[in-house]
Design a protein around this motif. Structure first.
Motif, PDB file in Angstrom:
ATOM      1  N   LYS A   1     -43.430 -19.637  12.226  1.00  0.00           N
ATOM      2  CA  LYS A   1     -42.678 -20.579  13.050  1.00  0.00           C
ATOM      3  C   LYS A   1     -43.626 -21.550  13.759  1.00  0.00           C
ATOM      4  O   LYS A   1     -43.393 -22.763  13.786  1.00  0.00           O
ATOM      5  CB  LYS A   1     -41.851 -19.812  14.080  1.00  0.00           C
ATOM      6  CG  LYS A   1     -40.943 -20.677  14.932  1.00  0.00           C
ATOM      7  CD  LYS A   1     -40.319 -19.868  16.052  1.00  0.00           C
ATOM      8  CE  LYS A   1     -39.528 -18.691  15.544  1.00  0.00           C
ATOM      9  NZ  LYS A   1     -38.860 -17.948  16.633  1.00  0.00           N
ATOM     10  N   ILE A   2     -44.695 -21.021  14.308  1.00  0.00           N
ATOM     11  CA  ILE A   2     -45.635 -21.855  15.060  1.00  0.00           C
ATOM     12  C   ILE A   2     -46.420 -22.768  14.129  1.00  0.00           C
ATOM     13  O   ILE A   2     -46.615 -23.953  14.407  1.00  0.00           O
ATOM     14  CB  ILE A   2     -46.588 -20.959  15.875  1.00  0.00           C
ATOM     15  CG1 ILE A   2     -45.819 -20.275  17.000  1.00  0.00           C
ATOM     16  CG2 ILE A   2     -47.747 -21.770  16.438  1.00  0.00           C
ATOM     17  CD1 ILE A   2     -46.585 -19.190  17.697  1.00  0.00           C
TER      18      ILE A   2
ATOM     19  N   ASN B   1     -50.843 -15.202  19.939  1.00  0.00           N
ATOM     20  CA  ASN B   1     -49.408 -14.967  19.748  1.00  0.00           C
ATOM     21  C   ASN B   1     -49.165 -13.759  18.863  1.00  0.00           C
ATOM     22  O   ASN B   1     -50.056 -13.288  18.149  1.00  0.00           O
ATOM     23  CB  ASN B   1     -48.738 -16.196  19.134  1.00  0.00           C
ATOM     24  CG  ASN B   1     -49.210 -16.467  17.717  1.00  0.00           C
ATOM     25  OD1 ASN B   1     -50.260 -17.075  17.518  1.00  0.00           O
ATOM     26  ND2 ASN B   1     -48.454 -16.011  16.712  1.00  0.00           N
ATOM     27  N   LEU B   2     -47.947 -13.235  18.922  1.00  0.00           N
ATOM     28  CA  LEU B   2     -47.578 -12.112  18.070  1.00  0.00           C
ATOM     29  C   LEU B   2     -47.424 -12.585  16.615  1.00  0.00           C
ATOM     30  O   LEU B   2     -47.055 -13.725  16.343  1.00  0.00           O
ATOM     31  CB  LEU B   2     -46.269 -11.488  18.548  1.00  0.00           C
ATOM     32  CG  LEU B   2     -46.248 -10.980  19.990  1.00  0.00           C
ATOM     33  CD1 LEU B   2     -44.944 -10.254  20.269  1.00  0.00           C
ATOM     34  CD2 LEU B   2     -47.427 -10.072  20.278  1.00  0.00           C
ATOM     35  N   LYS B   3     -47.667 -11.666  15.690  1.00  0.00           N
ATOM     36  CA  LYS B   3     -47.627 -12.022  14.275  1.00  0.00           C
ATOM     37  C   LYS B   3     -46.277 -12.573  13.852  1.00  0.00           C
ATOM     38  O   LYS B   3     -46.197 -13.446  12.988  1.00  0.00           O
ATOM     39  CB  LYS B   3     -47.971 -10.799  13.427  1.00  0.00           C
ATOM     40  CG  LYS B   3     -49.421 -10.370  13.514  1.00  0.00           C
ATOM     41  CD  LYS B   3     -49.682  -9.181  12.607  1.00  0.00           C
ATOM     42  CE  LYS B   3     -51.133  -8.740  12.674  1.00  0.00           C
ATOM     43  NZ  LYS B   3     -51.394  -7.575  11.802  1.00  0.00           N
TER      44      LYS B   3
ATOM     45  N   ASP C   1     -46.643  -5.044  32.881  1.00  0.00           N
ATOM     46  CA  ASP C   1     -46.103  -5.179  31.531  1.00  0.00           C
ATOM     47  C   ASP C   1     -46.823  -4.176  30.636  1.00  0.00           C
ATOM     48  O   ASP C   1     -47.732  -3.459  31.080  1.00  0.00           O
ATOM     49  CB  ASP C   1     -46.325  -6.607  31.026  1.00  0.00           C
ATOM     50  CG  ASP C   1     -45.461  -6.961  29.829  1.00  0.00           C
ATOM     51  OD1 ASP C   1     -44.535  -6.192  29.510  1.00  0.00           O
ATOM     52  OD2 ASP C   1     -45.724  -8.003  29.201  1.00  0.00           O
ATOM     53  N   THR C   2     -46.403  -4.102  29.393  1.00  0.00           N
ATOM     54  CA  THR C   2     -47.099  -3.318  28.380  1.00  0.00           C
ATOM     55  C   THR C   2     -47.192  -4.128  27.096  1.00  0.00           C
ATOM     56  O   THR C   2     -46.397  -5.047  26.873  1.00  0.00           O
ATOM     57  CB  THR C   2     -46.375  -1.983  28.078  1.00  0.00           C
ATOM     58  OG1 THR C   2     -45.049  -2.263  27.612  1.00  0.00           O
ATOM     59  CG2 THR C   2     -46.340  -1.083  29.309  1.00  0.00           C
ATOM     60  N   VAL C   3     -48.153  -3.769  26.275  1.00  0.00           N
ATOM     61  CA  VAL C   3     -48.300  -4.375  24.946  1.00  0.00           C
ATOM     62  C   VAL C   3     -48.253  -3.252  23.909  1.00  0.00           C
ATOM     63  O   VAL C   3     -49.070  -2.332  23.966  1.00  0.00           O
ATOM     64  CB  VAL C   3     -49.638  -5.127  24.813  1.00  0.00           C
ATOM     65  CG1 VAL C   3     -49.777  -5.704  23.405  1.00  0.00           C
ATOM     66  CG2 VAL C   3     -49.747  -6.235  25.845  1.00  0.00           C
TER      67      VAL C   3
ATOM     68  N   PRO D   1     -38.822 -27.814  24.550  1.00  0.00           N
ATOM     69  CA  PRO D   1     -40.187 -27.521  25.030  1.00  0.00           C
ATOM     70  C   PRO D   1     -40.280 -26.250  25.852  1.00  0.00           C
ATOM     71  O   PRO D   1     -41.374 -25.713  26.024  1.00  0.00           O
ATOM     72  CB  PRO D   1     -40.529 -28.755  25.874  1.00  0.00           C
ATOM     73  CG  PRO D   1     -39.208 -29.353  26.250  1.00  0.00           C
ATOM     74  CD  PRO D   1     -38.308 -29.082  25.096  1.00  0.00           C
ATOM     75  N   GLU D   2     -39.145 -25.726  26.340  1.00  0.00           N
ATOM     76  CA  GLU D   2     -39.173 -24.516  27.147  1.00  0.00           C
ATOM     77  C   GLU D   2     -38.782 -23.266  26.356  1.00  0.00           C
ATOM     78  O   GLU D   2     -38.565 -22.211  26.934  1.00  0.00           O
ATOM     79  CB  GLU D   2     -38.291 -24.681  28.384  1.00  0.00           C
ATOM     80  CG  GLU D   2     -38.828 -25.742  29.340  1.00  0.00           C
ATOM     81  CD  GLU D   2     -38.125 -25.781  30.679  1.00  0.00           C
ATOM     82  OE1 GLU D   2     -37.138 -25.040  30.852  1.00  0.00           O
ATOM     83  OE2 GLU D   2     -38.560 -26.552  31.542  1.00  0.00           O
ATOM     84  N   GLN D   3     -38.721 -23.389  25.017  1.00  0.00           N
ATOM     85  CA  GLN D   3     -38.612 -22.175  24.209  1.00  0.00           C
ATOM     86  C   GLN D   3     -39.877 -21.355  24.425  1.00  0.00           C
ATOM     87  O   GLN D   3     -40.981 -21.888  24.479  1.00  0.00           O
ATOM     88  CB  GLN D   3     -38.464 -22.512  22.725  1.00  0.00           C
ATOM     89  CG  GLN D   3     -38.361 -21.269  21.835  1.00  0.00           C
ATOM     90  CD  GLN D   3     -38.054 -21.608  20.401  1.00  0.00           C
ATOM     91  OE1 GLN D   3     -37.394 -22.614  20.112  1.00  0.00           O
ATOM     92  NE2 GLN D   3     -38.521 -20.789  19.476  1.00  0.00           N
ATOM     93  N   THR D   4     -39.735 -20.036  24.562  1.00  0.00           N
ATOM     94  CA  THR D   4     -40.890 -19.223  24.918  1.00  0.00           C
ATOM     95  C   THR D   4     -41.464 -18.462  23.721  1.00  0.00           C
ATOM     96  O   THR D   4     -40.742 -18.120  22.782  1.00  0.00           O
ATOM     97  CB  THR D   4     -40.536 -18.207  26.022  1.00  0.00           C
ATOM     98  OG1 THR D   4     -39.458 -17.372  25.582  1.00  0.00           O
ATOM     99  CG2 THR D   4     -40.143 -18.923  27.298  1.00  0.00           C
ATOM    100  N   PHE D   5     -42.767 -18.231  23.798  1.00  0.00           N
ATOM    101  CA  PHE D   5     -43.483 -17.401  22.848  1.00  0.00           C
ATOM    102  C   PHE D   5     -44.282 -16.367  23.629  1.00  0.00           C
ATOM    103  O   PHE D   5     -44.877 -16.677  24.663  1.00  0.00           O
ATOM    104  CB  PHE D   5     -44.436 -18.239  21.992  1.00  0.00           C
ATOM    105  CG  PHE D   5     -43.748 -19.200  21.077  1.00  0.00           C
ATOM    106  CD1 PHE D   5     -43.269 -18.778  19.841  1.00  0.00           C
ATOM    107  CD2 PHE D   5     -43.563 -20.520  21.445  1.00  0.00           C
ATOM    108  CE1 PHE D   5     -42.631 -19.661  18.993  1.00  0.00           C
ATOM    109  CE2 PHE D   5     -42.930 -21.409  20.598  1.00  0.00           C
ATOM    110  CZ  PHE D   5     -42.455 -20.981  19.373  1.00  0.00           C
ATOM    111  N   TYR D   6     -44.299 -15.146  23.122  1.00  0.00           N
ATOM    112  CA  TYR D   6     -45.029 -14.055  23.777  1.00  0.00           C
ATOM    113  C   TYR D   6     -46.465 -14.064  23.283  1.00  0.00           C
ATOM    114  O   TYR D   6     -46.724 -14.026  22.078  1.00  0.00           O
ATOM    115  CB  TYR D   6     -44.349 -12.733  23.448  1.00  0.00           C
ATOM    116  CG  TYR D   6     -44.710 -11.598  24.376  1.00  0.00           C
ATOM    117  CD1 TYR D   6     -43.975 -11.378  25.538  1.00  0.00           C
ATOM    118  CD2 TYR D   6     -45.763 -10.744  24.085  1.00  0.00           C
ATOM    119  CE1 TYR D   6     -44.294 -10.329  26.389  1.00  0.00           C
ATOM    120  CE2 TYR D   6     -46.084  -9.691  24.926  1.00  0.00           C
ATOM    121  CZ  TYR D   6     -45.342  -9.499  26.077  1.00  0.00           C
ATOM    122  OH  TYR D   6     -45.653  -8.462  26.921  1.00  0.00           O
ATOM    123  N   LEU D   7     -47.415 -14.122  24.235  1.00  0.00           N
ATOM    124  CA  LEU D   7     -48.829 -14.125  23.899  1.00  0.00           C
ATOM    125  C   LEU D   7     -49.559 -13.088  24.746  1.00  0.00           C
ATOM    126  O   LEU D   7     -49.079 -12.700  25.813  1.00  0.00           O
ATOM    127  CB  LEU D   7     -49.455 -15.507  24.144  1.00  0.00           C
ATOM    128  CG  LEU D   7     -48.837 -16.707  23.423  1.00  0.00           C
ATOM    129  CD1 LEU D   7     -47.935 -17.482  24.376  1.00  0.00           C
ATOM    130  CD2 LEU D   7     -49.925 -17.635  22.895  1.00  0.00           C
TER     131      LEU D   7
END
Length: 207
Positions: A180-181, A173-175, A81-83, A193-199
């Protein structure tokens, strides 16, 4: 070793401390019997049993089973992956990377390994095994970064239900998801519960 026998002779529950002391990683093959593995997520179960090996053969990921004796107690699927540099939250880290790369643009992408899927069998969940396995994975990635290939970050698209699990292990987590969080995480977990967040995690926190 404490072994609890259930009515199903093919299903048993090992002592969690025994597992922590004796688990190992094995690369998924067609010889592994996946039929008895069951975690809390149908999506994660289906991925392991239907998609993981096919994707692995296509070099799209690599799935490592967490084995104890002959039992699959969990699995983790990894891929590259990349960030984007702009998504790194710590300004000192961001500036240091920009200086090292001699760049000014925040659009530069940085090398990472992604935890595509991570699951623990429901018989062993919520007993500290997930933390044990995750830390083992992270230190293995850190060793790869030190000895084999340059990379700095580990990423994950974590379920909302697992958000606190990952942040408790130094993932950030991303800004764009902050509001939302902060305001709605409990609602999101209840609704989906399976909604995803990128960390992401900076491997330097493990030094």
């Amino acid at each position: 070793m404490e072994i609890l026998i259930n009515y199903d002779k093919q299903s048993y529950s090992m002592d969690i401390e025994y597992i922590k002391e004796n688990y190992r990683f094995e690369t998924l093959t067609g010889e592994h019997d996946l039929s008895n593995f069951k975690c809390a997520s149908d999506d994660l179960n289906d991925f392991l049993k239907r998609d993981a090996l096919t994707q692995q053969k296509s070099k799209l990921n690599l799935t490592k089973l967490v084995m104890c004796d002959d039992t699959i107690v969990g699995y983790v699927s990894l891929l590259t992956d990349t960030v984007p540099l702009r998504d790194i939250r710590d300004e000192d880290t961001k500036q240091d990377i920009k200086d090292q790369l001699d760049i000014t643009s925040k659009k530069r992408k940085l090398p990472a390994i992604k935890i595509g899927r991570f699951a623990i069998d429901e018989k062993y969940a919520h007993k500290g095994l997930g933390s044990e396995i995750l830390m083992s994975v992270l230190f293995n990635v850190k060793n790869i970064a030190e000895d084999n290939v340059g990379l700095r970050f580990v990423t994950v698209e974590g379920y909302a239900s697992a958000y606190n699990f990952y942040t408790n292990h130094n993932f950030i987590n991303l800004k764009k998801d902050d509001d939302k969080i902060k305001e709605k995480l409990d609602v999101i977990i209840e609704r989906n519960p399976e909604q995803t967040f990128y960390l992401y995690l900076d491997l330097r926190v493990l030094e």
